[in-house]
Design a protein around this motif. Sequence first.
Motif, PDB file in Angstrom:
ATOM      1  N   LEU A 139      14.288  -7.424  13.752  1.00 62.74           N
ATOM      2  CA  LEU A 139      13.156  -6.698  14.321  1.00 62.74           C
ATOM      3  C   LEU A 139      13.114  -6.794  15.840  1.00 62.74           C
ATOM      4  CD1 LEU A 139      10.311  -7.537  11.780  1.00 62.74           C
ATOM      5  CD2 LEU A 139      11.424  -5.322  12.113  1.00 62.74           C
ATOM      6  N   ASP A 140      13.477  -7.957  16.389  1.00 58.55           N
ATOM      7  CA  ASP A 140      13.408  -8.093  17.851  1.00 58.55           C
ATOM      8  C   ASP A 140      14.718  -7.726  18.547  1.00 58.55           C
ATOM      9  OD1 ASP A 140      15.135 -10.307  17.729  1.00 58.55           O
ATOM     10  OD2 ASP A 140      13.534 -11.781  17.959  1.00 58.55           O
ATOM     11  N   GLY A 141      15.717  -7.289  17.773  1.00 64.55           N
ATOM     12  CA  GLY A 141      16.965  -6.827  18.357  1.00 64.55           C
ATOM     13  C   GLY A 141      17.928  -7.923  18.769  1.00 64.55           C
ATOM     14  N   THR A 142      17.631  -9.178  18.404  1.00 66.54           N
ATOM     15  CA  THR A 142      18.533 -10.274  18.744  1.00 66.54           C
ATOM     16  C   THR A 142      19.906 -10.072  18.104  1.00 66.54           C
ATOM     17  OG1 THR A 142      16.660 -11.789  18.911  1.00 66.54           O
ATOM     18  CG2 THR A 142      18.854 -12.779  18.660  1.00 66.54           C
ATOM     19  N   VAL A 143      19.912  -9.561  16.885  1.00 65.86           N
ATOM     20  CA  VAL A 143      21.171  -9.233  16.211  1.00 65.86           C
ATOM     21  C   VAL A 143      21.125  -7.767  15.800  1.00 65.86           C
ATOM     22  CG1 VAL A 143      21.601 -11.576  15.386  1.00 65.86           C
ATOM     23  CG2 VAL A 143      20.316  -9.993  13.948  1.00 65.86           C
ATOM     24  N   GLU A 144      22.295  -7.156  15.693  1.00 66.89           N
ATOM     25  CA  GLU A 144      22.385  -5.753  15.300  1.00 66.89           C
ATOM     26  C   GLU A 144      23.413  -5.599  14.172  1.00 66.89           C
ATOM     27  OE1 GLU A 144      22.216  -2.652  18.423  1.00 66.89           O
ATOM     28  OE2 GLU A 144      22.436  -4.345  19.805  1.00 66.89           O
ATOM     29  N   PRO A 145      23.092  -6.099  12.983  1.00 68.05           N
ATOM     30  CA  PRO A 145      24.041  -5.966  11.878  1.00 68.05           C
ATOM     31  C   PRO A 145      24.295  -4.524  11.479  1.00 68.05           C
ATOM     32  CG  PRO A 145      21.905  -6.732  11.089  1.00 68.05           C
ATOM     33  CD  PRO A 145      21.865  -6.795  12.578  1.00 68.05           C
ATOM     34  N   LEU A 149      18.035  -2.852   9.519  1.00 72.52           N
ATOM     35  CA  LEU A 149      17.124  -3.268   8.453  1.00 72.52           C
ATOM     36  C   LEU A 149      17.741  -3.007   7.084  1.00 72.52           C
ATOM     37  CD1 LEU A 149      13.800  -1.980  10.019  1.00 72.52           C
ATOM     38  CD2 LEU A 149      14.383  -4.381   9.591  1.00 72.52           C
ATOM     39  N   LEU A 150      18.497  -1.927   6.954  1.00 74.10           N
ATOM     40  CA  LEU A 150      19.127  -1.617   5.673  1.00 74.10           C
ATOM     41  C   LEU A 150      20.149  -2.672   5.275  1.00 74.10           C
ATOM     42  CD1 LEU A 150      19.497   0.289   3.273  1.00 74.10           C
ATOM     43  CD2 LEU A 150      21.051   1.661   4.694  1.00 74.10           C
ATOM     44  N   THR A 151      20.810  -3.306   6.237  1.00 74.62           N
ATOM     45  CA  THR A 151      21.782  -4.345   5.887  1.00 74.62           C
ATOM     46  C   THR A 151      21.127  -5.530   5.189  1.00 74.62           C
ATOM     47  OG1 THR A 151      21.653  -5.555   7.993  1.00 74.62           O
ATOM     48  CG2 THR A 151      23.240  -3.732   7.852  1.00 74.62           C
ATOM     49  N   LEU A 152      19.801  -5.681   5.363  1.00 79.26           N
ATOM     50  CA  LEU A 152      19.086  -6.775   4.706  1.00 79.26           C
ATOM     51  C   LEU A 152      19.009  -6.572   3.193  1.00 79.26           C
ATOM     52  CD1 LEU A 152      16.161  -7.212   7.254  1.00 79.26           C
ATOM     53  CD2 LEU A 152      18.125  -8.734   6.961  1.00 79.26           C
ATOM     54  N   ALA A 158       7.486  -5.386   2.980  1.00 81.23           N
ATOM     55  CA  ALA A 158       6.969  -4.384   3.902  1.00 81.23           C
ATOM     56  C   ALA A 158       7.476  -4.628   5.312  1.00 81.23           C
ATOM     57  CB  ALA A 158       5.444  -4.386   3.877  1.00 81.23           C
ATOM     58  N   LEU A 159       7.619  -3.538   6.061  1.00 82.36           N
ATOM     59  CA  LEU A 159       8.115  -3.577   7.441  1.00 82.36           C
ATOM     60  C   LEU A 159       7.049  -2.982   8.355  1.00 82.36           C
ATOM     61  CD1 LEU A 159      11.686  -2.246   6.598  1.00 82.36           C
ATOM     62  CD2 LEU A 159      11.063  -4.633   7.046  1.00 82.36           C
ATOM     63  N   PRO A 160       5.966  -3.713   8.578  1.00 80.75           N
ATOM     64  CA  PRO A 160       4.860  -3.151   9.369  1.00 80.75           C
ATOM     65  C   PRO A 160       5.279  -2.823  10.790  1.00 80.75           C
ATOM     66  CG  PRO A 160       4.562  -5.516   9.031  1.00 80.75           C
ATOM     67  CD  PRO A 160       5.697  -5.098   8.162  1.00 80.75           C
ATOM     68  N   GLY A 161       4.797  -1.684  11.268  1.00 77.57           N
ATOM     69  CA  GLY A 161       5.085  -1.282  12.645  1.00 77.57           C
ATOM     70  C   GLY A 161       6.395  -0.569  12.833  1.00 77.57           C
ATOM     71  N   VAL A 162       7.206  -0.452  11.790  1.00 75.12           N
ATOM     72  CA  VAL A 162       8.493   0.239  11.892  1.00 75.12           C
ATOM     73  C   VAL A 162       8.319   1.668  11.394  1.00 75.12           C
ATOM     74  CG1 VAL A 162      10.917   0.255  11.211  1.00 75.12           C
ATOM     75  CG2 VAL A 162       9.723  -1.934  11.514  1.00 75.12           C
ATOM     76  N   GLU A 163       8.722   2.631  12.206  1.00 75.08           N
ATOM     77  CA  GLU A 163       8.591   4.037  11.841  1.00 75.08           C
ATOM     78  C   GLU A 163       9.814   4.511  11.054  1.00 75.08           C
ATOM     79  OE1 GLU A 163       5.852   5.708  12.412  1.00 75.08           O
ATOM     80  OE2 GLU A 163       4.934   4.016  13.498  1.00 75.08           O
ATOM     81  N   ARG A 204       0.832  -1.190   0.000  1.00 73.10           N
ATOM     82  CA  ARG A 204       0.000   0.000   0.000  1.00 73.10           C
ATOM     83  C   ARG A 204       0.871   1.246   0.000  1.00 73.10           C
ATOM     84  NH1 ARG A 204      -3.439  -0.733   5.339  1.00 73.10           N
ATOM     85  NH2 ARG A 204      -1.281  -1.040   6.056  1.00 73.10           N
ATOM     86  N   ARG A 205       0.345   2.321  -0.536  1.00 74.56           N
ATOM     87  CA  ARG A 205       1.048   3.597  -0.426  1.00 74.56           C
ATOM     88  C   ARG A 205       1.257   3.915   1.049  1.00 74.56           C
ATOM     89  NH1 ARG A 205      -2.328   3.763  -4.669  1.00 74.56           N
ATOM     90  NH2 ARG A 205      -1.511   4.529  -6.674  1.00 74.56           N
ATOM     91  N   GLY A 206       2.435   4.359   1.395  1.00 76.84           N
ATOM     92  CA  GLY A 206       2.763   4.656   2.780  1.00 76.84           C
ATOM     93  C   GLY A 206       3.493   3.539   3.501  1.00 76.84           C
ATOM     94  N   ASP A 207       3.561   2.342   2.902  1.00 75.60           N
ATOM     95  CA  ASP A 207       4.303   1.235   3.524  1.00 75.60           C
ATOM     96  C   ASP A 207       5.799   1.537   3.537  1.00 75.60           C
ATOM     97  OD1 ASP A 207       2.100  -0.349   3.998  1.00 75.60           O
ATOM     98  OD2 ASP A 207       2.411  -1.686   2.294  1.00 75.60           O
ATOM     99  N   LEU A 208       6.433   1.292   4.677  1.00 78.72           N
ATOM    100  CA  LEU A 208       7.894   1.295   4.734  1.00 78.72           C
ATOM    101  C   LEU A 208       8.377  -0.063   4.249  1.00 78.72           C
ATOM    102  CD1 LEU A 208      10.487   2.845   5.679  1.00 78.72           C
ATOM    103  CD2 LEU A 208      10.261   1.599   7.825  1.00 78.72           C
ATOM    104  N   VAL A 209       9.332  -0.062   3.316  1.00 80.64           N
ATOM    105  CA  VAL A 209       9.762  -1.305   2.673  1.00 80.64           C
ATOM    106  C   VAL A 209      11.276  -1.383   2.624  1.00 80.64           C
ATOM    107  CG1 VAL A 209       7.679  -1.573   1.256  1.00 80.64           C
ATOM    108  CG2 VAL A 209       9.611  -0.231   0.381  1.00 80.64           C
TER     109      VAL A 209
END
Length: 346
Positions: free
Chosen positions: A308-314, A147-150, A133-138, A76-81
Amino acid sequence: MRATFMYGPGDVRVENAPDPVLREPTDAVVRIVRSCVCGSDLHPYHSMPAAEQGTPMGHEFLGVVADLGSEVSGLRRGDLVVAPFAYADNTCEFCREGLHTSCPNGGFWAAGDVGGAQAEAIRVPQAQGTLVALPGVEEDSALLPSLLTLADVYGTGYHAAKQARVRHGMTVTVIGDGAVGLLAVLSARQLGAERVILMGRHKDRTDLGREFGATDVVAARGEEGIAAVRELTGGRGTHAVLEAVGHLPAYEQAVGVVRPGGVISRVGVPQYEEAPIGFGSLFGPNITLTGGPAPVRAYLETLLPAVLDGTVEPGKVFDLTIDLDQTPDGYRAMDQRESLKTLIRL
Protein backbone atom coordinates in the motif's frame (compact mmCIF):
# COMPACT_ATOMS: atom_id res chain seq x y z
CA MET A 1 -21.53 -13.20 -17.36
CA ARG A 2 -18.36 -14.11 -19.27
CA ALA A 3 -16.02 -16.71 -17.79
CA THR A 4 -12.98 -18.77 -18.80
CA PHE A 5 -13.09 -22.54 -19.21
CA MET A 6 -10.47 -25.10 -20.21
CA TYR A 7 -11.55 -28.06 -22.34
CA GLY A 8 -8.23 -29.81 -22.79
CA PRO A 9 -4.57 -29.19 -23.63
CA GLY A 10 -4.24 -25.73 -25.17
CA ASP A 11 -8.03 -25.35 -25.41
CA VAL A 12 -9.08 -22.28 -23.40
CA ARG A 13 -12.38 -20.54 -24.16
CA VAL A 14 -14.19 -17.51 -22.78
CA GLU A 15 -17.91 -18.24 -22.78
CA ASN A 16 -21.21 -17.13 -21.35
CA ALA A 17 -21.94 -18.61 -17.93
CA PRO A 18 -24.69 -18.18 -15.30
CA ASP A 19 -24.26 -15.20 -13.00
CA PRO A 20 -23.14 -16.27 -9.51
CA VAL A 21 -25.70 -15.97 -6.71
CA LEU A 22 -25.64 -16.35 -2.93
CA ARG A 23 -26.20 -19.93 -1.84
CA GLU A 24 -25.25 -19.81 1.82
CA PRO A 25 -25.60 -17.01 4.40
CA THR A 26 -21.79 -16.97 4.66
CA ASP A 27 -21.36 -16.24 0.92
CA ALA A 28 -20.59 -13.07 -0.96
CA VAL A 29 -20.80 -12.29 -4.66
CA VAL A 30 -17.87 -10.27 -5.97
CA ARG A 31 -17.60 -8.40 -9.26
CA ILE A 32 -14.04 -9.04 -10.45
CA VAL A 33 -11.94 -6.07 -11.57
CA ARG A 34 -8.53 -7.76 -11.95
CA SER A 35 -7.53 -11.39 -12.41
CA CYS A 36 -4.57 -13.15 -14.02
CA VAL A 37 -3.11 -16.33 -15.43
CA CYS A 38 -0.94 -18.32 -13.02
CA GLY A 39 2.06 -20.44 -13.89
CA SER A 40 0.26 -23.35 -12.25
CA ASP A 41 -2.55 -22.92 -14.80
CA LEU A 42 -0.07 -24.08 -17.44
CA HIS A 43 0.08 -27.56 -15.91
CA PRO A 44 -3.50 -28.44 -16.98
CA TYR A 45 -2.94 -26.38 -20.13
CA HIS A 46 -0.39 -29.02 -21.09
CA SER A 47 -1.97 -32.17 -19.69
CA MET A 48 -5.71 -31.85 -18.92
CA PRO A 49 -7.67 -34.69 -20.56
CA ALA A 50 -9.98 -33.38 -23.25
CA ALA A 51 -13.60 -33.13 -22.12
CA GLU A 52 -16.94 -31.99 -23.50
CA GLN A 53 -17.58 -29.88 -20.40
CA GLY A 54 -15.11 -27.13 -19.63
CA THR A 55 -13.40 -26.62 -16.29
CA PRO A 56 -13.62 -23.09 -14.83
CA MET A 57 -10.23 -21.45 -14.54
CA GLY A 58 -8.54 -18.84 -12.37
CA HIS A 59 -7.80 -18.48 -8.66
CA GLU A 60 -6.43 -14.93 -8.21
CA PHE A 61 -8.61 -11.84 -8.11
CA LEU A 62 -9.40 -8.39 -6.86
CA GLY A 63 -13.03 -7.35 -6.91
CA VAL A 64 -15.87 -5.26 -5.57
CA VAL A 65 -18.44 -6.77 -3.21
CA ALA A 66 -21.77 -6.88 -5.03
CA ASP A 67 -23.87 -8.89 -2.57
CA LEU A 68 -23.47 -10.31 0.94
CA GLY A 69 -25.04 -13.20 2.81
CA SER A 70 -26.94 -12.48 6.01
CA GLU A 71 -24.18 -13.90 8.25
CA VAL A 72 -21.28 -11.94 6.76
CA SER A 73 -20.02 -9.04 8.86
CA GLY A 74 -17.08 -6.67 8.50
CA LEU A 75 -17.69 -6.14 4.78
CA ARG A 76 -20.00 -3.86 2.85
CA ARG A 77 -21.34 -3.78 -0.68
CA GLY A 78 -18.97 -1.65 -2.73
CA ASP A 79 -15.81 -2.67 -0.83
CA LEU A 80 -12.77 -3.38 -2.98
CA VAL A 81 -11.34 -6.68 -1.75
CA VAL A 82 -8.49 -9.11 -2.35
CA ALA A 83 -9.04 -12.86 -2.02
CA PRO A 84 -6.40 -15.52 -1.38
CA PHE A 85 -6.36 -18.48 -3.77
CA ALA A 86 -8.04 -20.66 -1.13
CA TYR A 87 -11.12 -19.63 0.82
CA ALA A 88 -11.33 -20.35 4.55
CA ASP A 89 -13.39 -19.43 7.61
CA ASN A 90 -10.36 -17.88 9.39
CA THR A 91 -11.67 -19.15 12.75
CA CYS A 92 -11.03 -22.93 12.90
CA GLU A 93 -8.03 -24.43 14.69
CA PHE A 94 -6.06 -24.79 11.45
CA CYS A 95 -6.70 -21.18 10.42
CA ARG A 96 -5.68 -20.01 13.90
CA GLU A 97 -2.43 -21.93 13.38
CA GLY A 98 -1.89 -20.20 10.04
CA LEU A 99 -2.86 -23.21 7.89
CA HIS A 100 -5.81 -21.76 6.01
CA THR A 101 -5.33 -24.20 3.12
CA SER A 102 -6.28 -27.00 5.55
CA CYS A 103 -9.48 -25.32 6.79
CA PRO A 104 -12.24 -27.98 7.01
CA ASN A 105 -14.78 -25.37 5.88
CA GLY A 106 -12.55 -24.07 3.11
CA GLY A 107 -11.61 -24.99 -0.41
CA PHE A 108 -10.20 -23.74 -3.68
CA TRP A 109 -11.56 -21.64 -6.52
CA ALA A 110 -12.58 -23.53 -9.65
CA ALA A 111 -13.19 -26.69 -7.60
CA GLY A 112 -16.55 -28.35 -7.00
CA ASP A 113 -19.37 -25.89 -7.57
CA VAL A 114 -17.21 -22.80 -6.95
CA GLY A 115 -16.47 -20.86 -10.11
CA GLY A 116 -13.13 -19.68 -11.41
CA ALA A 117 -11.69 -16.19 -11.07
CA GLN A 118 -10.91 -15.59 -14.75
CA ALA A 119 -14.47 -14.31 -15.00
CA GLU A 120 -16.61 -11.25 -14.55
CA ALA A 121 -17.89 -12.33 -11.13
CA ILE A 122 -17.55 -15.08 -8.56
CA ARG A 123 -19.34 -16.53 -5.55
CA VAL A 124 -17.12 -16.44 -2.46
CA PRO A 125 -17.83 -19.03 0.24
CA GLN A 126 -16.74 -18.13 3.79
CA ALA A 127 -16.59 -14.51 2.69
CA GLN A 128 -16.00 -13.01 6.13
CA GLY A 129 -12.90 -15.13 6.71
CA THR A 130 -11.62 -14.96 3.15
CA LEU A 131 -11.98 -11.47 1.76
CA VAL A 132 -9.74 -8.64 2.91
CA ALA A 133 -11.00 -5.11 2.28
CA LEU A 134 -8.70 -2.50 0.73
CA PRO A 135 -10.05 0.80 2.08
CA GLY A 136 -9.05 3.91 0.19
CA VAL A 137 -7.94 2.04 -2.93
CA GLU A 138 -9.81 2.94 -6.11
CA GLU A 139 -10.73 0.51 -8.89
CA ASP A 140 -8.28 2.21 -11.26
CA SER A 141 -5.42 2.54 -8.76
CA ALA A 142 -1.88 1.94 -10.00
CA LEU A 143 -1.49 -0.33 -6.96
CA LEU A 144 -3.86 -2.99 -8.32
CA PRO A 145 -1.20 -5.20 -9.97
CA SER A 146 0.85 -5.35 -6.78
CA LEU A 147 -2.26 -5.93 -4.66
CA LEU A 148 -3.26 -8.78 -6.96
CA THR A 149 0.01 -10.60 -6.22
CA LEU A 150 -1.22 -10.92 -2.62
CA ALA A 151 -3.83 -13.38 -3.87
CA ASP A 152 -1.15 -15.95 -4.66
CA VAL A 153 2.33 -15.39 -6.05
CA TYR A 154 3.69 -12.94 -3.46
CA GLY A 155 2.19 -14.91 -0.58
CA THR A 156 3.49 -18.16 -2.08
CA GLY A 157 7.02 -16.79 -2.47
CA TYR A 158 6.85 -15.51 1.10
CA HIS A 159 5.60 -18.91 2.29
CA ALA A 160 8.59 -20.59 0.63
CA ALA A 161 10.96 -18.36 2.58
CA LYS A 162 9.03 -18.65 5.86
CA GLN A 163 8.88 -22.44 5.67
CA ALA A 164 12.62 -22.48 5.01
CA ARG A 165 13.14 -20.41 8.19
CA VAL A 166 15.08 -17.76 6.26
CA ARG A 167 16.66 -15.26 8.62
CA HIS A 168 19.44 -12.68 8.80
CA GLY A 169 22.79 -13.76 7.46
CA MET A 170 21.62 -16.81 5.53
CA THR A 171 22.51 -17.79 1.97
CA VAL A 172 19.51 -18.88 -0.10
CA THR A 173 19.08 -20.46 -3.51
CA VAL A 174 15.84 -19.84 -5.41
CA ILE A 175 15.11 -22.29 -8.22
CA GLY A 176 12.80 -20.90 -10.89
CA ASP A 177 12.47 -17.48 -12.52
CA GLY A 178 8.69 -17.43 -12.76
CA ALA A 179 6.60 -14.99 -10.73
CA VAL A 180 6.70 -17.13 -7.58
CA GLY A 181 10.45 -17.62 -7.80
CA LEU A 182 11.08 -13.91 -8.29
CA LEU A 183 8.86 -13.04 -5.34
CA ALA A 184 10.58 -15.72 -3.29
CA VAL A 185 13.77 -13.75 -3.95
CA LEU A 186 12.07 -10.59 -2.70
CA SER A 187 10.73 -12.41 0.36
CA ALA A 188 14.05 -13.99 1.25
CA ARG A 189 15.69 -10.58 1.21
CA GLN A 190 12.87 -9.11 3.29
CA LEU A 191 13.44 -11.82 5.89
CA GLY A 192 17.13 -10.98 6.08
CA ALA A 193 18.95 -13.30 3.68
CA GLU A 194 22.44 -11.95 3.05
CA ARG A 195 22.91 -13.69 -0.27
CA VAL A 196 20.28 -14.97 -2.72
CA ILE A 197 21.31 -17.08 -5.71
CA LEU A 198 18.62 -17.19 -8.40
CA MET A 199 18.69 -20.17 -10.75
CA GLY A 200 16.96 -19.09 -13.96
CA ARG A 201 17.65 -18.95 -17.69
CA HIS A 202 15.68 -15.95 -18.93
CA LYS A 203 17.63 -12.71 -18.65
CA ASP A 204 14.63 -10.39 -18.63
CA ARG A 205 13.30 -12.34 -15.66
CA THR A 206 16.57 -12.71 -13.80
CA ASP A 207 17.17 -8.97 -14.27
CA LEU A 208 13.92 -8.41 -12.36
CA GLY A 209 15.16 -10.94 -9.83
CA ARG A 210 18.25 -8.81 -9.31
CA GLU A 211 15.99 -5.79 -8.81
CA PHE A 212 14.12 -7.78 -6.16
CA GLY A 213 17.40 -8.58 -4.40
CA ALA A 214 19.15 -11.54 -6.03
CA THR A 215 22.90 -11.21 -5.52
CA ASP A 216 23.89 -13.92 -8.02
CA VAL A 217 22.29 -15.56 -11.05
CA VAL A 218 23.04 -19.09 -12.28
CA ALA A 219 21.64 -19.84 -15.72
CA ALA A 220 22.94 -23.41 -15.95
CA ARG A 221 20.74 -26.39 -15.08
CA GLY A 222 21.30 -29.88 -13.76
CA GLU A 223 24.76 -30.95 -12.66
CA GLU A 224 26.33 -27.89 -14.27
CA GLY A 225 24.02 -25.60 -12.35
CA ILE A 226 24.63 -27.47 -9.10
CA ALA A 227 28.38 -27.17 -9.60
CA ALA A 228 28.04 -23.42 -10.22
CA VAL A 229 26.12 -22.87 -6.96
CA ARG A 230 28.60 -25.03 -5.06
CA GLU A 231 31.45 -22.97 -6.49
CA LEU A 232 29.74 -19.72 -5.42
CA THR A 233 29.40 -21.07 -1.87
CA GLY A 234 32.89 -22.49 -1.44
CA GLY A 235 31.61 -26.02 -2.01
CA ARG A 236 29.21 -25.92 0.95
CA GLY A 237 25.85 -25.19 -0.67
CA THR A 238 23.19 -22.86 0.73
CA HIS A 239 21.30 -22.80 4.01
CA ALA A 240 17.93 -22.79 2.26
CA VAL A 241 16.64 -23.71 -1.18
CA LEU A 242 13.28 -22.35 -2.36
CA GLU A 243 12.00 -24.57 -5.19
CA ALA A 244 9.36 -22.73 -7.23
CA VAL A 245 9.04 -24.94 -10.32
CA GLY A 246 7.43 -28.26 -9.37
CA HIS A 247 9.22 -30.58 -11.78
CA LEU A 248 11.55 -33.37 -10.64
CA PRO A 249 14.74 -31.87 -12.16
CA ALA A 250 14.18 -28.74 -10.06
CA TYR A 251 13.84 -30.87 -6.92
CA GLU A 252 17.03 -32.73 -7.86
CA GLN A 253 18.81 -29.40 -8.23
CA ALA A 254 17.55 -28.43 -4.78
CA VAL A 255 19.01 -31.59 -3.26
CA GLY A 256 22.27 -30.86 -5.07
CA VAL A 257 22.73 -27.31 -3.78
CA VAL A 258 21.45 -27.49 -0.18
CA ARG A 259 24.11 -27.58 2.52
CA PRO A 260 24.16 -30.04 5.45
CA GLY A 261 21.60 -28.97 8.02
CA GLY A 262 19.77 -26.90 5.43
CA VAL A 263 16.14 -26.70 4.34
CA ILE A 264 14.47 -27.38 1.00
CA SER A 265 11.15 -25.54 0.75
CA ARG A 266 8.95 -26.58 -2.19
CA VAL A 267 6.10 -24.38 -3.34
CA GLY A 268 6.07 -25.26 -7.03
CA VAL A 269 3.07 -27.57 -7.46
CA PRO A 270 4.76 -31.00 -7.74
CA GLN A 271 4.29 -32.64 -11.13
CA TYR A 272 5.82 -35.93 -9.98
CA GLU A 273 4.84 -38.67 -7.58
CA GLU A 274 8.22 -39.75 -6.22
CA ALA A 275 11.42 -38.00 -5.22
CA PRO A 276 14.60 -39.28 -3.54
CA ILE A 277 14.50 -38.79 0.22
CA GLY A 278 16.93 -41.50 1.29
CA PHE A 279 20.05 -41.53 3.44
CA GLY A 280 22.38 -39.98 0.89
CA SER A 281 20.03 -37.18 -0.19
CA LEU A 282 18.31 -35.89 2.95
CA PHE A 283 18.57 -38.17 5.96
CA GLY A 284 22.35 -38.39 6.27
CA PRO A 285 23.10 -34.64 6.04
CA ASN A 286 20.16 -33.70 8.33
CA ILE A 287 18.31 -31.79 5.62
CA THR A 288 14.71 -30.69 6.20
CA LEU A 289 12.12 -30.98 3.41
CA THR A 290 9.14 -28.66 3.76
CA GLY A 291 6.76 -26.51 1.73
CA GLY A 292 3.23 -26.92 0.45
CA PRO A 293 0.32 -24.78 -0.75
CA ALA A 294 0.73 -21.33 0.75
CA PRO A 295 -1.84 -20.27 3.36
CA VAL A 296 -1.89 -16.84 1.72
CA ARG A 297 -4.60 -15.51 4.03
CA ALA A 298 -2.19 -15.91 6.96
CA TYR A 299 0.28 -13.49 5.35
CA LEU A 300 -2.03 -10.83 3.95
CA GLU A 301 -1.91 -8.47 6.90
CA THR A 302 1.88 -8.82 7.07
CA LEU A 303 2.52 -8.11 3.39
CA LEU A 304 -0.23 -5.58 2.67
CA PRO A 305 1.22 -2.42 4.30
CA ALA A 306 4.42 -2.36 2.24
CA VAL A 307 2.38 -2.80 -0.94
CA LEU A 308 0.00 0.00 0.00
CA ASP A 309 2.80 2.46 0.77
CA GLY A 310 4.82 1.50 -2.31
CA THR A 311 7.82 0.16 -0.38
CA VAL A 312 7.68 -2.96 -2.55
CA GLU A 313 6.25 -3.40 -6.04
CA PRO A 314 5.60 -7.11 -6.56
CA GLY A 315 3.24 -6.19 -9.39
CA LYS A 316 6.30 -5.76 -11.62
CA VAL A 317 5.95 -9.48 -12.38
CA PHE A 318 3.03 -8.57 -14.68
CA ASP A 319 4.37 -7.77 -18.13
CA LEU A 320 1.26 -8.25 -20.26
CA THR A 321 -2.23 -6.83 -19.73
CA ILE A 322 -5.26 -8.16 -21.61
CA ASP A 323 -9.05 -8.04 -21.51
CA LEU A 324 -11.06 -11.07 -20.40
CA ASP A 325 -11.96 -12.19 -23.93
CA GLN A 326 -8.24 -12.30 -24.74
CA THR A 327 -7.51 -14.79 -21.94
CA PRO A 328 -6.67 -17.64 -24.36
CA ASP A 329 -3.98 -15.36 -25.82
CA GLY A 330 -2.66 -14.78 -22.30
CA TYR A 331 -2.25 -18.52 -21.80
CA ARG A 332 -0.42 -18.85 -25.10
CA ALA A 333 1.88 -15.94 -24.29
CA MET A 334 2.88 -17.44 -20.96
CA ASP A 335 3.25 -20.92 -22.41
CA GLN A 336 5.56 -19.59 -25.13
CA ARG A 337 7.59 -17.55 -22.61
CA GLU A 338 6.46 -14.32 -24.23
CA SER A 339 4.97 -13.22 -20.91
CA LEU A 340 6.16 -13.74 -17.36
CA LYS A 341 2.69 -13.25 -15.89
CA THR A 342 -0.45 -12.00 -17.61
CA LEU A 343 -2.87 -9.57 -15.98
CA ILE A 344 -6.56 -9.72 -16.92
CA ARG A 345 -8.32 -6.36 -16.76
CA LEU A 346 -12.12 -6.34 -16.46
